[in-house]
Design an enzyme around this catalytic site. Sequence first.
Site, PDB file in Angstrom:
ATOM      1  N   TYR A 141       0.811  -1.208   0.000  1.00 39.50           N
ATOM      2  CA  TYR A 141       0.000   0.000   0.000  1.00 39.50           C
ATOM      3  C   TYR A 141       0.852   1.269   0.000  1.00 39.50           C
ATOM      4  CZ  TYR A 141      -4.177  -2.796   1.044  1.00 39.50           C
ATOM      5  OH  TYR A 141      -5.210  -3.698   0.994  1.00 39.50           O
ATOM      6  N   ASP A 224      -3.541 -17.946   1.602  1.00 40.45           N
ATOM      7  CA  ASP A 224      -4.707 -18.578   0.995  1.00 40.45           C
ATOM      8  C   ASP A 224      -5.301 -19.644   1.914  1.00 40.45           C
ATOM      9  OD1 ASP A 224      -2.297 -19.882   0.583  1.00 40.45           O
ATOM     10  OD2 ASP A 224      -2.747 -20.521  -1.458  1.00 40.45           O
ATOM     11  N   ASP A 248      -5.540  -6.622   5.668  1.00 40.52           N
ATOM     12  CA  ASP A 248      -6.747  -5.929   5.230  1.00 40.52           C
ATOM     13  C   ASP A 248      -7.819  -6.938   4.841  1.00 40.52           C
ATOM     14  OD1 ASP A 248      -8.534  -4.012   4.356  1.00 40.52           O
ATOM     15  OD2 ASP A 248      -7.284  -3.272   2.733  1.00 40.52           O
TER      16      ASP A 248
END
Length: 360
Positions: A141, A224, A248
């Site tokens: 980010y 995952d 997030d």
Amino acid sequence: MSKQILCLPGDGIGPEIMTEALKVLDAVKQRFGLDIEVSHGLVGGAAIDKDGVPLSDETLVRAKSSDAILFGAVGGPEWDSQPMANRPEKGLLKLRSELDLFANLRPAILFPQLAEASSLKSELVAGLDILIVRELTGGIYFGEPRGVRTLENGEREGFNTYVYRESEVRRIAKVAFEAAQKRGGRLCSVDKSNVLEVTALWRDVVIEESGSYSDVELSHMYVDNAAMQLVRAPKQFDVMVTGNMFGDILSDCAAMLTGSIGMLPSASLNEKNQGMYEPVHGSAPDIAGENKANPLAQILSLAMLLRYSLGKGEVADAIEKAVSDVLDKGYRTGDIASEGCQLMGTVEMGDAVVGCLLNL
């Protein structure tokens, strides 16, 4: 000396739920004799409308000098036409960056009264109590270079940089290990070290840090698989630590296990325990001004503020108990409503929490 809280309601439902949290703050100031001063500022779309930018220099200065910030929510369709660099969310990101709020604490706690509201079977989520520790000021980010460029063949290409320094990983790992020490003594570090070199470094550094925390059981999981496990068997987790982007995604996934994202607070802290506290839900512009928003996440964010930045654990406990008492009474806003419960609006729910705090 009085403590200073800067209140930044933001956009959408932010001002409504902030009003209820401040009513609760007034109640605990009365009950516990707290010396706390509250000031107010603009952020996000509200700041764009007044100052032309999502966070003014004046508000940033006030934020840096406060003991803690109570934040609402930002964003809405009326600002979608703003340039990317001037979107409402940039005000939030600038606060995180300028105050170095690197540690995001996102609890996912299921109040027993709301077990039926979860999208998972109640036996999978009953008693759920997870803490996700998310690194907040680094990773993809904030990494440079970033942008959109045009290649020689005329095709556009977007690019971002996923980068972490060793020191950034060490400090967030320290926060997570210390949190695990105060809870169940288990920490799961989430990465994608089989594909991404930056998270291979992440795993190495977390393992090195674990040597200082022999009382914490450390495990590792690819992101995952972690997402799958959160919906398969979420109670296997105690504390999870991960980078900005993975955190997030996983924290929002964990939020929905609790029945409503409208119930969950968060804290973003720097190394001095100065923090910004906000509900994890968005600005919900579709219900703004309709007295429908659930204020409990904002109220619970206030409890976190009192616990982590002001050192008032007893007061935080009282607020959390008042929220539980309200749920025991069967009071619900629309997002957590079920058959046989009493539907309430934003204002009424705030009043109910205050009533339980003051035993009215």
